[in-house]
Design an enzyme around this catalytic site. Structure first.
Site, PDB file in Angstrom:
ATOM      1  N   SER A  30       0.828  -1.216   0.000  1.00 41.40           N
ATOM      2  CA  SER A  30       0.000   0.000   0.000  1.00 41.40           C
ATOM      3  C   SER A  30       0.857   1.258   0.000  1.00 41.40           C
ATOM      4  O   SER A  30       1.714   1.419   0.850  1.00 41.40           O
ATOM      5  CB  SER A  30      -0.860   0.066   1.269  1.00 41.40           C
ATOM      6  OG  SER A  30      -1.681  -1.037   1.367  1.00 41.40           O
ATOM      7  N   MET A  75      -0.778  -6.761   7.752  1.00 35.34           N
ATOM      8  CA  MET A  75      -1.781  -7.755   7.335  1.00 35.34           C
ATOM      9  C   MET A  75      -1.389  -8.480   6.044  1.00 35.34           C
ATOM     10  O   MET A  75      -2.248  -8.918   5.291  1.00 35.34           O
ATOM     11  CB  MET A  75      -3.139  -7.068   7.133  1.00 35.34           C
ATOM     12  CG  MET A  75      -3.621  -6.296   8.343  1.00 35.34           C
ATOM     13  SD  MET A  75      -5.105  -5.354   7.969  1.00 35.34           S
ATOM     14  CE  MET A  75      -5.108  -4.173   9.326  1.00 35.34           C
ATOM     15  N   SER A  76      -0.086  -8.573   5.806  1.00 35.66           N
ATOM     16  CA  SER A  76       0.339  -9.212   4.555  1.00 35.66           C
ATOM     17  C   SER A  76       1.672  -9.926   4.763  1.00 35.66           C
ATOM     18  O   SER A  76       2.072 -10.198   5.894  1.00 35.66           O
ATOM     19  CB  SER A  76       0.479  -8.152   3.455  1.00 35.66           C
ATOM     20  OG  SER A  76       1.561  -7.285   3.739  1.00 35.66           O
ATOM     21  N   HIS A 132      -6.202   5.475   7.384  1.00 40.59           N
ATOM     22  CA  HIS A 132      -5.709   4.825   6.159  1.00 40.59           C
ATOM     23  C   HIS A 132      -5.084   5.848   5.195  1.00 40.59           C
ATOM     24  O   HIS A 132      -4.098   5.550   4.515  1.00 40.59           O
ATOM     25  CB  HIS A 132      -6.833   4.042   5.475  1.00 40.59           C
ATOM     26  CG  HIS A 132      -6.369   3.199   4.317  1.00 40.59           C
ATOM     27  ND1 HIS A 132      -5.461   2.165   4.473  1.00 40.59           N
ATOM     28  CD2 HIS A 132      -6.667   3.237   3.004  1.00 40.59           C
ATOM     29  CE1 HIS A 132      -5.227   1.613   3.288  1.00 40.59           C
ATOM     30  NE2 HIS A 132      -5.953   2.236   2.378  1.00 40.59           N
ATOM     31  N   HIS A 147      -5.295  -9.782  -0.275  1.00 40.36           N
ATOM     32  CA  HIS A 147      -5.143 -10.060   1.154  1.00 40.36           C
ATOM     33  C   HIS A 147      -6.198 -11.049   1.646  1.00 40.36           C
ATOM     34  O   HIS A 147      -7.288 -11.143   1.074  1.00 40.36           O
ATOM     35  CB  HIS A 147      -5.317  -8.762   1.954  1.00 40.36           C
ATOM     36  CG  HIS A 147      -4.340  -7.681   1.623  1.00 40.36           C
ATOM     37  ND1 HIS A 147      -4.523  -6.818   0.571  1.00 40.36           N
ATOM     38  CD2 HIS A 147      -3.174  -7.324   2.211  1.00 40.36           C
ATOM     39  CE1 HIS A 147      -3.498  -5.976   0.514  1.00 40.36           C
ATOM     40  NE2 HIS A 147      -2.673  -6.253   1.496  1.00 40.36           N
ATOM     41  N   HIS A 192      -3.874   0.214  -5.273  1.00 45.44           N
ATOM     42  CA  HIS A 192      -3.351  -1.044  -5.809  1.00 45.44           C
ATOM     43  C   HIS A 192      -3.714  -1.144  -7.289  1.00 45.44           C
ATOM     44  O   HIS A 192      -4.886  -1.059  -7.649  1.00 45.44           O
ATOM     45  CB  HIS A 192      -3.969  -2.231  -5.059  1.00 45.44           C
ATOM     46  CG  HIS A 192      -3.430  -2.388  -3.671  1.00 45.44           C
ATOM     47  ND1 HIS A 192      -3.742  -3.446  -2.871  1.00 45.44           N
ATOM     48  CD2 HIS A 192      -2.591  -1.625  -2.954  1.00 45.44           C
ATOM     49  CE1 HIS A 192      -3.127  -3.327  -1.711  1.00 45.44           C
ATOM     50  NE2 HIS A 192      -2.424  -2.224  -1.733  1.00 45.44           N
ATOM     51  N   TYR A 211      -7.896 -10.521   4.239  1.00 38.50           N
ATOM     52  CA  TYR A 211      -9.038  -9.750   4.752  1.00 38.50           C
ATOM     53  C   TYR A 211     -10.016  -9.338   3.656  1.00 38.50           C
ATOM     54  O   TYR A 211     -11.117  -8.874   3.946  1.00 38.50           O
ATOM     55  CB  TYR A 211      -8.569  -8.527   5.561  1.00 38.50           C
ATOM     56  CG  TYR A 211      -7.802  -7.461   4.807  1.00 38.50           C
ATOM     57  CD1 TYR A 211      -8.441  -6.593   3.915  1.00 38.50           C
ATOM     58  CD2 TYR A 211      -6.444  -7.299   5.005  1.00 38.50           C
ATOM     59  CE1 TYR A 211      -7.739  -5.612   3.238  1.00 38.50           C
ATOM     60  CE2 TYR A 211      -5.727  -6.320   4.343  1.00 38.50           C
ATOM     61  CZ  TYR A 211      -6.385  -5.480   3.463  1.00 38.50           C
ATOM     62  OH  TYR A 211      -5.682  -4.517   2.797  1.00 38.50           O
ATOM     63  N   GLU A 212      -9.641  -9.534   2.409  1.00 36.08           N
ATOM     64  CA  GLU A 212     -10.585  -9.280   1.314  1.00 36.08           C
ATOM     65  C   GLU A 212     -11.387 -10.538   0.987  1.00 36.08           C
ATOM     66  O   GLU A 212     -12.158 -10.543   0.023  1.00 36.08           O
ATOM     67  CB  GLU A 212      -9.818  -8.816   0.076  1.00 36.08           C
ATOM     68  CG  GLU A 212      -9.134  -7.468   0.303  1.00 36.08           C
ATOM     69  CD  GLU A 212      -8.075  -7.163  -0.743  1.00 36.08           C
ATOM     70  OE1 GLU A 212      -8.343  -6.306  -1.588  1.00 36.08           O
ATOM     71  OE2 GLU A 212      -6.991  -7.780  -0.713  1.00 36.08           O
TER      72      GLU A 212
HETATM   73 CL1  6GU Z   1      -0.892  -0.466  13.232  1.00 35.32          CL
HETATM   74  N1  6GU Z   1      -1.594  -2.680  12.063  1.00 35.32           N
HETATM   75  C1  6GU Z   1      -1.770  -3.459  11.013  1.00 35.32           C
HETATM   76  N2  6GU Z   1      -2.258  -4.687  11.209  1.00 35.32           N
HETATM   77  N3  6GU Z   1      -1.473  -3.105   9.768  1.00 35.32           N
HETATM   78  C2  6GU Z   1      -0.964  -1.887   9.570  1.00 35.32           C
HETATM   79  C3  6GU Z   1      -0.763  -1.017  10.608  1.00 35.32           C
HETATM   80  C4  6GU Z   1      -1.101  -1.455  11.878  1.00 35.32           C
HETATM   81  N4  6GU Z   1      -0.256   0.123  10.104  1.00 35.32           N
HETATM   82  C5  6GU Z   1      -0.143  -0.043   8.784  1.00 35.32           C
HETATM   83  N5  6GU Z   1      -0.559  -1.259   8.449  1.00 35.32           N
END
Ligand code: 6GU
Length: 245
Positions: free
Chosen positions: A11, A185-186, A221, A63, A41, A65-66
């Site tokens: 990202s 998350m990746s 975000h 991901h 993306h 989560y998608e």
């Molecule tokens: Cl704080 N946590 C997670 N899981 N993903 C992130 C993040 C935090 N900051 C950017 N990506």
């Protein structure tokens, strides 16, 4: 093993491809990957050169989560390996658990915690050795190049969670006791798949914010994306020097 370098761009880090000479653009759909709808993306592989060296950039990723499974999340890794990638650089945007690794800086991933609850290796092969997933020699080389520019690049453990929500302060305290330095998350599933295939793996976390519960933690975000774009400009210079050497 292939001599081509693969890069998965997380990202806000897609601007790295602006400095590439691009020969061919292959949409994810041609590699059997559903195109993600996440902002920032591109959903394509870009085949070309950086500093004269052959590279394949994966602009964006899918991901868990998608709603995708571990096999789908790692399809790009298998596709790039088939195209001749021998060294895979996995980048991501992550939250920092360390005051000495502030937003805007990069961390070389020395090891990870797979907390996603799944694995691309489900169904076999079993018992693949994960004691040295990340190529620390390349990581040290990148850190040395960054230091030459006066940019401190830390090193540490990346905790890969499923998301899609950010963590609670209690979860961040838990992760710290588990040895995590950054959280996202990746990356972990792709790293495991790359290790299974026998690729050299380099992991780089762009720290975009402090994790929840830390002083000055802001979890927006938009901020995460903007910080990533600025840090990407530094990383492209480090990549160029690494590829020239
Ligand atoms: Cl704080 N946590 C997670 N899981 N993903 C992130 C993040 C935090 N900051 C950017 N990506």
């Amino acid at each position: 093993m292939g001599s081509c370098i693969g890069m998965v761009l997380g990202s806000g880090l897609g601007s790295i491809v602006d400095r590439m000479e691009i020969g061919e653009r292959v949409p994810f759909s041609e590699a059997g990957i559903p195109t993600a709808g996440v902002a920032g993306h591109q959903g394509a592989f870009l085949l070309g050169r950086l500093a004269g060296r052959p590279v394949i950039a994966m602009a964006g990723r899918v991901h868990l989560y998608e709603g995708h499974d571990a096999k789908t999340v790692t399809a790009g890794v298998r596709w790039m390996a088939k195209k001749g990638v021998g060294t895979l650089v996995l980048t991501n945007a992550a939250g920092s658990l360390r005051e000495d690794q502030p937003p805007g800086s990069w961390m070389v991933i020395s090891d990870h915690l797979n907390l996603t609850g799944t694995s691309p290796l489900e169904g076999g092969p079993n018992f693949v050795d994960m004691s040295a997933v990340y190529d620390l020699a390349i990581g040290e080389r990148l850190r040395a190049i960054a230091a030459g520019h006066g940019w401190h690049m830390g090193a540490g453990v990346y905790a890969g969670l499923r998301g899609p929500q950010y963590e609670t302060p209690a979860e961040i305290r838990m992760l710290r006791t588990m040895g995590a330095d950054a959280v996202g998350m990746s990356t972990v599933l792709e790293a495991m798949e790359a290790k299974r295939i026998g690729l050299k793996v380099v992991g780089l976390s762009c720290l975009t914010n402090y994790a929840a519960g830390m002083p000055s933690a802001t979890l927006d975000h938009g901020d995460v994306m903007a910080t990533g774009r600025n840090a990407a400009d530094k990383m492209i210079r480090v990549f160029r020097e690494w590829m020239e050497s």
